[in-house]
Write a protein that holds these residues in place. Structure first.
Motif, PDB file in Angstrom:
ATOM      1  N   MET A   3       0.846  -1.210   0.000  1.00 32.80           N
ATOM      2  CA  MET A   3       0.000   0.000   0.000  1.00 32.80           C
ATOM      3  C   MET A   3       0.870   1.244   0.000  1.00 32.80           C
ATOM      4  O   MET A   3       1.740   1.409   0.853  1.00 32.80           O
ATOM      5  N   LYS A   4       0.644   2.121  -0.970  1.00 30.84           N
ATOM      6  CA  LYS A   4       1.390   3.365  -1.004  1.00 30.84           C
ATOM      7  C   LYS A   4       0.777   4.327   0.008  1.00 30.84           C
ATOM      8  O   LYS A   4      -0.316   4.135   0.481  1.00 30.84           O
ATOM      9  N   ARG A   5       1.486   5.380   0.345  1.00 28.75           N
ATOM     10  CA  ARG A   5       0.871   6.360   1.230  1.00 28.75           C
ATOM     11  C   ARG A   5       1.283   7.767   0.832  1.00 28.75           C
ATOM     12  O   ARG A   5       2.331   7.995   0.248  1.00 28.75           O
ATOM     13  N   GLY A   6       0.384   8.693   1.166  1.00 32.54           N
ATOM     14  CA  GLY A   6       0.624  10.084   0.838  1.00 32.54           C
ATOM     15  C   GLY A   6       1.424  10.738   1.927  1.00 32.54           C
ATOM     16  O   GLY A   6       2.000  10.067   2.784  1.00 32.54           O
ATOM     17  N   LEU A   7       1.469  12.077   1.906  1.00 31.16           N
ATOM     18  CA  LEU A   7       2.436  12.706   2.787  1.00 31.16           C
ATOM     19  C   LEU A   7       1.802  13.619   3.817  1.00 31.16           C
ATOM     20  O   LEU A   7       2.502  14.300   4.543  1.00 31.16           O
ATOM     21  N   TRP A   8       0.475  13.600   3.943  1.00 26.49           N
ATOM     22  CA  TRP A   8      -0.128  14.599   4.825  1.00 26.49           C
ATOM     23  C   TRP A   8      -0.220  14.090   6.255  1.00 26.49           C
ATOM     24  O   TRP A   8      -1.262  14.150   6.881  1.00 26.49           O
TER      25      TRP A   8
END
Lengths: 258, 417
Positions: free
Chosen positions: A1-6
């Motif tokens: 699973m990729k993840r964003g940066l917020w």
């Protein structure tokens, strides 16, 4: 699973980035004295984060640096180091760290620190700011709103009310530089301000309205004191504004869907 | 046509070429399986024996709780293996392809539509909210949302899935009017439906930005689901399948699936059977090297051998070589501490479609506040609807997990009544 940066730390770093123009302008005008104050507040705030990391396994946050910057810039002048330590400790610990760190707090720790110092040591004079430092609040707000870490609704809400006050020739001009700096440093904190859409508008408007009220009625107060007091009261009212906004949203939804 | 000005979303970083740009090919894998959806419990009776030959569409399993609902063979072939867990709970039924078997014909003349859907296995393609289950046998929907849009990254466009089958789609839409429910057709604002739906359908033009093209947020906005008034979601391709079944008596054999991920040499779209073998699908496209196989998108996909019941995407991300372990102190903090909270930001608001007070919903999830969650309209949502917020904020524990848990709790309370 990729993840964003917020995640929390990225948002804290973006807030620091947004404050950079103001901090640099302030350091340029304040010189060594200002740099020393900033170093001192950073160390004190950092120490408390360290204590809570070791005692409570609470990960430290860059938000501690945001608090330290706000305190260094806004705290009354002529305080002894001991007084400053007392203020920062009260604000950081009681308003942020005991709740579980930044993101779980109710009030902005810097606002609480400044209110504590203001009420506790009322004879200490408040700083006046060089105008370019106040102008640097504009890029600060622009960067914050662009990255979405500050609410543009909150900013516009405050601008609208201040605009009305200026158009009505109310005597708010003298308080404006300090108000701009306090607004960018304390009021737009994404955790301690309202988080609903309507709530953000109201939050900004309430801050500007309180500043206007204090500027017209509270004659003995310094501009920074006016702005910090307004920030404290606004911060206290933010959960109420959110509740009102959610109640309004729910009533509209009920009307629509039954 | 205009979409709601409040609809917002996030533009995700592109993961290479989009599968939608490619031409779909037909690729029936040698194996396929019937499996339950994640967290779904199906207690079943077998209608065929192991090693028996079955026609495509032939009923294979029957639900014990609702004998009218059957699960059908996804392709013509042989029943290779039947795996049941204790209590006759379905684990998987595996089929091997056998071209000598033919297709199962259904009697489409006499039965009413719900009975036909239940007897043909198409009932399973409907997702009923709240709780995202297969509808109960006697369930009557308050509204039906036909999804002609899917904004999940790299999802196959629904209009591509029904290309050439517009008549079937039209027939399927007309058949759905038999349900005494409010009907909605969700379509991209810039690319409306290729056919004119019946007048009872409300057309919803939708801004093509994730997560606006998820049924959850549209249901939340236009017709919130409640336990007493369930709302059904059905994909446009499944509606075309209903139309095809009504016209010919045969169940359409394939579903359009997109293949993406950085372990593939190129993305692709394929018409394959339901429950297809994912390794078989990706075999000719994979780069050498370690990779994962996910059924579903990069945001929601789970490691799987077979294509999931509601999935139209297979994702093949590269497995990163394990880097050196984190510093012992960071690792200790990571394990001992409560995880960092989510900070309200524009990114969070937009990743939830701007449709709900985001921080209030997150708080209701974190505290398992079922009342607050229900009041905010959470019953219209499923785990997939908050997957984008999970991605954006890197939330831990994952919002999708929290949402699944709270829905499970509410469902248990409802079922106890």
């Amino acid at each position: 699973m990729k993840r964003g940066l917020w995640d929390r730390e990225i948002i804290a770093l973006l807030l620091l980035l947004a404050m950079l123009p103001m901090v640099l302008a302030w350091l340029a005008y304040g010189g060594l004295d200002a740099a020393g104050r900033l170093a001192f507040t950073l160390i004190t705030s950092g120490l408390w984060h360290l204590v809570f990391m070791l005692a409570r396994a609470q990960p430290p946050s860059f938000a501690g640096a945001v608090t330290a910057i706000a305190v260094a810039m806004l705290a009354p002048a002529d305080l002894t180091l001991w007084q400053l330590v007392l203020g920062i400790s009260f604000g950081s610990v009681m308003a942020e760290l005991v709740f579980g760190g930044w993101g779980r707090n109710v009030l902005n720790p810097a606002t609480v620190t400044l209110a504590f110092l203001g009420f506790g040591f009322p004879t200490a004079p408040w700083h006046d700011f060089a105008l370019p430092v106040a102008w640097a609040a504009i890029p600060a707000l622009a960067i914050g709103a662009l990255y979405g870490v500050m609410s543009w609704r909150l900013i516009l809400g405050a601008l609208a009310v201040l605009g009305v006050a200026l158009a009505a020739h109310l005597p708010v001009t003298a308080a404006l530089p300090s108000t701009a700096i306090v607004f960018a440093l304390l009021v737009t904190d994404p955790v301690a301000s309202a988080h609903t859409r309507a709530g953000s508008w109201l939050n900004g408007a309430l801050f500007a309205a309180l500043v206007t009220l204090f500027a017209t009625q509270w004659h003995s107060a310094a501009p920074a004191q006016i702005a910090v007091s307004a920030a404290l009261l606004t911060s206290l009212a933010a959960p109420l504004l959110d509740e009102a906004a959610i109640a309004f949203w729910l009533s509209r939804r009920r009307k629509r869907h039954g | 046509m205009r979409f709601s000005p409040l609809s917002s979303g996030l533009i995700l970083p592109p993961s290479g070429a989009a599968p939608a740009q490619t031409t779909a090919t037909e690729n029936l894998t040698a194996e396929a399986a019937l499996t339950p959806a994640p967290n779904e419990e199906l207690r079943v009776d077998l209608l065929v024996a192991e090693d028996a030959k079955v026609a495509q569409g032939q009923p294979v399993l029957r639900l014990r709780s609702a004998p009218d609902i059957v699960l059908v063979a996804p392709m013509a072939g042989r029943v290779a293996r039947v795996d049941l867990r204790p209590g006759r709970r379905l684990s998987q039924v595996v089929f091997f392809q056998d071209d000598h078997c033919n297709r199962h014909a259904f009697d489409t003349k006499s039965p009413a539509l719900p009975a036909l859907l239940q007897a043909s296995g198409l009932w399973r393609s409907i997702c009923s909210r709240p709780f995202g289950r297969m509808p109960r046998a006697t369930e009557s929907p308050a509204a039906i949302f036909v999804m002609g849009i899917d904004t999940t990254p790299d999802a196959p466009p629904p209009w591509a899935a029904i290309a050439g089958r517009e008549d079937d789609f039209s027939r399927g839409l007309a058949a759905l009017t038999a349900f005494p429910a409010k009907l909605f057709l969700c379509e991209p604002a810039h690319q409306p439906s290729p056919i004119q739906p019946p007048a009872t359908f409300t057309r919803l033009p939708i801004r093509p930005i994730h997560p606006q093209g998820l049924a959850g947020w549209q249901i939340h906005r236009h017709f919130p689901a409640t336990p007493s008034a369930p709302v059904w979601e059905i994909h446009a391709e499944d509606v075309a399948d209903i139309g095809g079944l009504l016209a010919t008596g045969y169940l359409p054999a394939t579903r359009l699936v997109s293949l993406s991920g950085d372990a593939l040499r190129a993305p692709a779209m394929m018409h394959c059977q339901k429950g297809a073998d994912l390794r078989g699908l990706g075999q000719s496209l994979l780069r050498p090297g370690p990779h994962e196989v996910l059924s579903g998108s990069i945001l929601t996909g789970l490691p799987a051998h077979w294509l999931g019941v509601h999935d139209r995407q297979a994702t093949f991300p590269t497995l990163r070589a394990t880097t050196k372990p984190p510093h012992w102190f960071a690792a200790a903090l990571e394990r001992a501490a409560r995880h960092a909270p989510i900070i309200p930001s524009a990114a969070l608001d937009q990743s939830l479609g701007g449709a709900v007070p985001a921080a209030a919903l997150i708080r209701a999830l974190a505290t398992a506040d079922t009342e607050g969650f229900t009041r905010l309209g959470g019953l219209s949502l499923l785990a997939e609807d908050v997957a984008l917020a999970d991605y954006a904020t890197g939330a831990r524990p994952r919002l999708a997990t929290q949402l699944r848990a709270i829905l499970h709790k509410i469902a248990a309370e409802e079922d106890a009544l």
